[in-house]
Enzyme design. Structure first.
Site, PDB file in Angstrom:
ATOM      1  N   LYS A  78       0.989  -3.287   7.126  1.00 39.68           N
ATOM      2  CA  LYS A  78       0.706  -3.399   8.552  1.00 39.68           C
ATOM      3  C   LYS A  78      -0.234  -2.258   8.960  1.00 39.68           C
ATOM      4  O   LYS A  78      -0.111  -1.133   8.470  1.00 39.68           O
ATOM      5  CB  LYS A  78       2.016  -3.340   9.326  1.00 39.68           C
ATOM      6  CG  LYS A  78       1.899  -3.562  10.825  1.00 39.68           C
ATOM      7  CD  LYS A  78       3.291  -3.551  11.451  1.00 39.68           C
ATOM      8  CE  LYS A  78       3.246  -3.706  12.954  1.00 39.68           C
ATOM      9  NZ  LYS A  78       4.615  -3.683  13.546  1.00 39.68           N
TER      10      LYS A  78
ATOM     11  N   SER B 259       5.260  -7.742  16.606  1.00 44.81           N
ATOM     12  CA  SER B 259       4.109  -6.895  16.313  1.00 44.81           C
ATOM     13  C   SER B 259       3.690  -6.952  14.854  1.00 44.81           C
ATOM     14  O   SER B 259       2.528  -6.724  14.532  1.00 44.81           O
ATOM     15  CB  SER B 259       4.374  -5.451  16.738  1.00 44.81           C
ATOM     16  OG  SER B 259       5.176  -4.752  15.835  1.00 44.81           O
TER      17      SER B 259
ATOM     18  N   SER C 200      10.362  -6.652  15.487  1.00 43.37           N
ATOM     19  CA  SER C 200       8.993  -6.811  15.005  1.00 43.37           C
ATOM     20  C   SER C 200       8.862  -7.069  13.512  1.00 43.37           C
ATOM     21  O   SER C 200       7.770  -7.342  13.034  1.00 43.37           O
ATOM     22  CB  SER C 200       8.156  -5.587  15.387  1.00 43.37           C
ATOM     23  OG  SER C 200       7.908  -5.603  16.775  1.00 43.37           O
TER      24      SER C 200
END
Length: 520
Positions: A102, A183, A207
């Site tokens: 990420k 997210s 998330s």
């Protein structure tokens, strides 16, 4: 290598996914253990696997926007793995395995670490995040950075999950005009679409598990402190953690076994010292549900299609020998939920200011500077939604000794822990399950996320800092994935992984993405 951005997918012909076989190995079915056997048997190399994924990203990512950039050194890292294997043997289950991180997980290389924001485009972390160093030591190949909701979806109350100024809008690979949720949206979509063998996401509240559920993959949010937050762009040190997002439980167990560890720079990891040498692959038992007591929490939402998946899950658990206690109450959650956001606002201001103060390169030096940057670059940063959450956080003291803040955080964490601990004790439970997500909504930048059929049970585990994992469990409208969460007490990862694996092996729910442009 930057990967181009795109708008939400429009109607049209379904995307034809490229071939998923390399060296005669079906990557949709193979686990990291299968890939290790193939590399050890000279049927596959890390270079070939890495090159395959780079080509696949080139082909599919323009429709998905799941990858924000690829690592220009990925093939070189793969070659180094192959050479090490030839000379010394494999270092473990992740040697030579391509991993997407990420884009809030720091790397001290030619990649960027921006949380999706243009404000950090010229920032330069001084070192790899602790978990990245663990991956590199295990021989993993850092393939690139996955897209995300900008600033971990903590910028605006009307945001569209999966959108960032750097990456554009991430799309759900099952139905392209649907939202990928949460997210860690790019990590979830990339894992589902097989753009890497495994991906890493981060979670503050939902998330990891929500994008895992919505994209039909496994996600593990570990106990707070099991995986270091060092080098990860923060939201809140009281709730943030990184974890694996993968197509199967085996891969998730292998990744968690590698990235866990005690980091002298992260005090939260000190409590994990007795637990960080656990090999979670040893917890993968197909009969693990037999004789277990499983509670069902239905307080995350009431959506008929989701309830049907929950009911089917209960029936399957009972058929596998588990005792199921339905409608388990988690007492006192209102105190946890009512205090979570006020605490997070103060924590974000404190933690992001601290992170920026030590970050190399050119960038705003604090939250006030980020707010000013967004105003100065509103056409790029705020074309669809604003920065109300940033402004609320800036209005706090950012002082972690402030009595009001201390009361908020203490109340939130204590209430969430009591809710889970008391339910487990009262009903003598081994774990609690709850539906992870509702059906993915249509992405709409004008109105933001649509919570009409929203389901979320991430809060209790997130606020308490307890572990939570999600496994594919069913579908809404035959194609929109629904996950099932398993959560429990602090450092109960081996139990949860064994239960999730047994459920996965007995159900085999997951099917590859369909890449439909839209639904009727």
């Amino acid at each position: 290598m930057l990967v181009g951005a795109a708008a939400p997918a429009a109607a049209g012909a379904p995307v034809a996914a490229p071939e998923l076989t390399v060296g005669g190995i079906d990557l949709e079915q193979a686990t990291v253990l299968d890939l290790q056997k193939a590399m050890q048997g000279h049927r596959l190399s890390s270079v070939a696997l890495t090159a395959f994924y780079l080509r696949r990203i080139d082909r599919l990512n323009p429709k998905l926007n799941a990858v924000i950039e690829t690592n220009p050194d990925a093939v070189r890292e793969a070659l180094a793995s192959d050479l090490h294997r030839a000379r010394h043997g494999a270092r473990g289950p992740l040697d030579g395995i391509p991993v997407l991180l990420k884009d809030n997980i720091g790397t001290a290389d030619r990649q960027h670490t921006t949380a999706g924001s243009l404000a950090l485009a010229a920032a330069r972390p001084a070192s790899d995040a602790f978990l990245v160093a663990r991956l590199r030591a295990a021989g993993a190949v850092i393939l690139g950075k996955a897209s995300l909701s900008e600033w971990a979806n903590f910028r605006s109350t009307t945001s569209s999950s999966g959108w960032s100024a750097r990456g554009g809008q991430t799309n759900n690979p099952y139905v392209l005009d649907r939202n990928p949720c949460g997210s860690s949206s790019g990590s979830g979509a990339a894992a589902a679409a097989n753009l890497a063998t495994v991906t890493i996401g981060t979670e503050t509240d939902g998330s990891i598990v929500c994008p895992s559920g919505a994209n039909n993959v496994v996600g593990i949010k570990p106990t707070l402190g099991l995986v270091s937050r060092g080098g990860v762009i923060p939201l809140s040190a009281q709730q943030d953690t990184a974890g694996p997002m993968t197509r199967n439980m085996t891969d998730a167990a292998a990744v968690l076994s590698v990235i866990q560890g005690v980091d002298p720079a992260d005090p939260a990891t000190a409590d994990a010292r007795p637990f960080v040498r656990r090999d979670y692959l040893r917890a993968l038992r197909p009969d693990a549900l037999r004789g277990k007591r499983i509670g069902v929490f239905r307080g995350g939402g009431d959506v008929p299609v989701v309830n049907a998946v929950t009911d089917a899950t209960i029936a399957k658990l009972r058929s596998l020998g588990a005792t199921v206690v339905d409608n388990v109450d988690l007492p006192g959650l209102d105190d946890a939920f009512n205090n979570e956001l006020p605490a997070l606002l103060t924590e974000f201001k404190h933690d992001i200011n601290a992170y920026l103060s030590t970050l190399g390169g050119q960038h705003p030096v604090d939250l006030a500077g980020l707010i000013a940057f967004n105003r100065a670059h509103a056409a790029q940063e705020m074309p669809f939604f604003q920065q109300e959450i940033f402004e609320l956080a800036q209005a706090t003291t950012g002082d972690l000794t402030d009595p009001t803040y201390v009361a908020q955080r203490t109340t939130a964490t204590t209430a969430a822990r009591h809710a889970i601990d008391s339910a487990i004790a009262t009903h003598r439970l081994d774990a609690i399950i709850a539906p992870t997500n509702g059906p993915a909504w249509v992405t709409n930048h004008e109105t933001g996320d649509d919570f009409t059929d929203f389901v979320a049970a991430s809060g209790p585990a997130a606020i308490s800092g307890y572990p939570n994992l999600t496994v594919p469990a069913g579908y809404a409208r035959g194609v929109l994935p629904i996950g099932m969460s398993f959560f429990g007490g602090r450092f109960s990862e081996p139990t949860l992984i064994s239960l999730g694996y047994a459920f996965e092996q007995a159900t085999k729910v997951r099917v590859p993405p369909s890449y439909l442009p839209t639904l009727p």
